[in-house]
Design a protein around this motif. Structure first.
Motif, PDB file in Angstrom:
ATOM      1  N   ILE A   7       0.851  -1.189   0.000  1.00 55.16           N
ATOM      2  CA  ILE A   7       0.000   0.000   0.000  1.00 55.16           C
ATOM      3  C   ILE A   7       0.886   1.238   0.000  1.00 55.16           C
ATOM      4  N   LYS A   8       0.608   2.188  -0.894  1.00 55.43           N
ATOM      5  CA  LYS A   8       1.478   3.352  -1.069  1.00 55.43           C
ATOM      6  C   LYS A   8       1.046   4.566  -0.258  1.00 55.43           C
ATOM      7  N   GLY A   9      -0.254   4.727  -0.044  1.00 51.03           N
ATOM      8  CA  GLY A   9      -0.743   5.906   0.637  1.00 51.03           C
ATOM      9  C   GLY A   9      -0.917   5.712   2.137  1.00 51.03           C
ATOM     10  N   ARG A  10      -1.151   6.819   2.831  1.00 47.85           N
ATOM     11  CA  ARG A  10      -1.402   6.778   4.261  1.00 47.85           C
ATOM     12  C   ARG A  10      -2.900   6.677   4.512  1.00 47.85           C
ATOM     13  N   PRO A  11      -3.328   5.954   5.543  1.00 50.45           N
ATOM     14  CA  PRO A  11      -4.756   5.878   5.860  1.00 50.45           C
ATOM     15  C   PRO A  11      -5.322   7.256   6.225  1.00 50.45           C
ATOM     16  N   VAL A  12      -6.459   7.584   5.625  1.00 50.14           N
ATOM     17  CA  VAL A  12      -7.123   8.851   5.943  1.00 50.14           C
ATOM     18  C   VAL A  12      -8.513   8.635   6.529  1.00 50.14           C
ATOM     19  N   SER A  13      -9.070   7.435   6.340  1.00 48.76           N
ATOM     20  CA  SER A  13     -10.375   7.150   6.945  1.00 48.76           C
ATOM     21  C   SER A  13     -10.541   5.660   7.159  1.00 48.76           C
ATOM     22  N   LEU A  14     -11.369   5.338   8.142  1.00 47.40           N
ATOM     23  CA  LEU A  14     -11.686   3.942   8.453  1.00 47.40           C
ATOM     24  C   LEU A  14     -13.174   3.853   8.715  1.00 47.40           C
ATOM     25  N   ASP A  41      -4.721   8.189   1.184  1.00 37.55           N
ATOM     26  CA  ASP A  41      -4.619   9.433   0.420  1.00 37.55           C
ATOM     27  C   ASP A  41      -4.132   9.196  -1.006  1.00 37.55           C
ATOM     28  N   GLU A  42      -3.934   7.930  -1.389  1.00 35.70           N
ATOM     29  CA  GLU A  42      -3.615   7.567  -2.773  1.00 35.70           C
ATOM     30  C   GLU A  42      -4.797   6.860  -3.437  1.00 35.70           C
TER      31      GLU A  42
END
Length: 251
Positions: A7-14, A41-42
């Protein structure tokens, strides 16, 4: 495929996905069946677990009798709205949006949609994948392993920035948990490594390996404390009603 850095992006929501309600015969405990959708965010979507099979949404009584799940408890709620596709739709997502399918372990209430996302690789513990078939329930093992890409791992792995998969055997051979570092705070998804807080006092009686379950749970709670993480338990009757459910999210 390598798990680390997939996974390349950072978690922004769950988002907590509501897969229905189940009542345990022996103690009357009513538990929620949960899954999760993590977005980065990706524009990546990580789907964690898939609830009961679709047949339960069509006729829960018949399905329970077929699997002999009715000997353990009663499915109180499992409608088409509680299936993964409908839950993802609440977030404006479709099955094609799923980047990674995480299977925390292979019991009946976590693998109903194991075959439903063939384009997404399945991330699962190597110990669990080594089983001849998914565990499912009791002597019922109707599911075969899907023909798809698998991402296997033997120990804790950082799947992406702010997303760590944690080995937590005990409830099952390859039980895993996830640490999700959202912008506001970290969230620990224990899955059935800790179904509810009371399991500590009960010493995880009935687990596949009780000693391992105790050790895993203690480790997860220590890590959660170090990260000041909000802990979401696997099947906590007290916590379930208060959790935000899709389309609401934690961020």
């Amino acid at each position: 495929m390598r798990a680390e850095g997939f996974i390349k992006g950072r978690p922004v929501s769950l988002a907590v996905l509501d897969y229905g309600l189940f009542k345990v015969h022996s103690n009357g405990r009513i538990i929620g069946i949960s899954g999760f959708a993590i977005q980065t965010d990706e524009n990546e979507t990580i789907l964690v677990d898939t609830g009961l099979q679709e047949k339960y949404a069509k006729n829960a009584q018949s399905a329970s009798e077929e699997d002999r799940l009715d000997e353990f408890g009663e499915v109180l709620e499992c409608t088409p709205d509680n299936l993964p596709a409908a839950q993802l739709a609440k977030l404006g997502l479709t099955s094609e949006d799923v980047t990674l399918h995480v299977c925390t372990h292979t019991h009946i209430d976590h693998v109903g949609g194991l075959h439903a996302f063939p384009e997404a690789p399945i991330l699962i513990s190597a110990k669990e994948r080594k089983l001849d078939k998914p565990l499912y329930w009791g002597n019922a093992q109707p599911l075969d392993w899907p023909e798809c890409d698998y991402i296997l791992f033997e120990s804790d792995v950082r799947v992406g920035p702010g997303l760590t998969v944690l080995e937590a055997p005990g409830h099952s051979p390859g039980q895993i948990a996830l640490l999700v570092e959202l912008p506001s705070r970290a969230v620990m998804l224990t899955s059935d490594a800790i179904s509810r807080v009371e399991e500590f006092d009960e010493k995880f009686v009935g687990a596949w390996n009780e000693a391992a379950a105790n050790a895993s749970a203690e480790r997860l709670m220590k890590l959660a404390a170090e990260k000041d993480a909000f802990v979401i338990y696997g099947h906590c009757p007290k916590q379930w009603p208060s959790l935000r459910k899709a389309p609401e999210t934690y961020s």
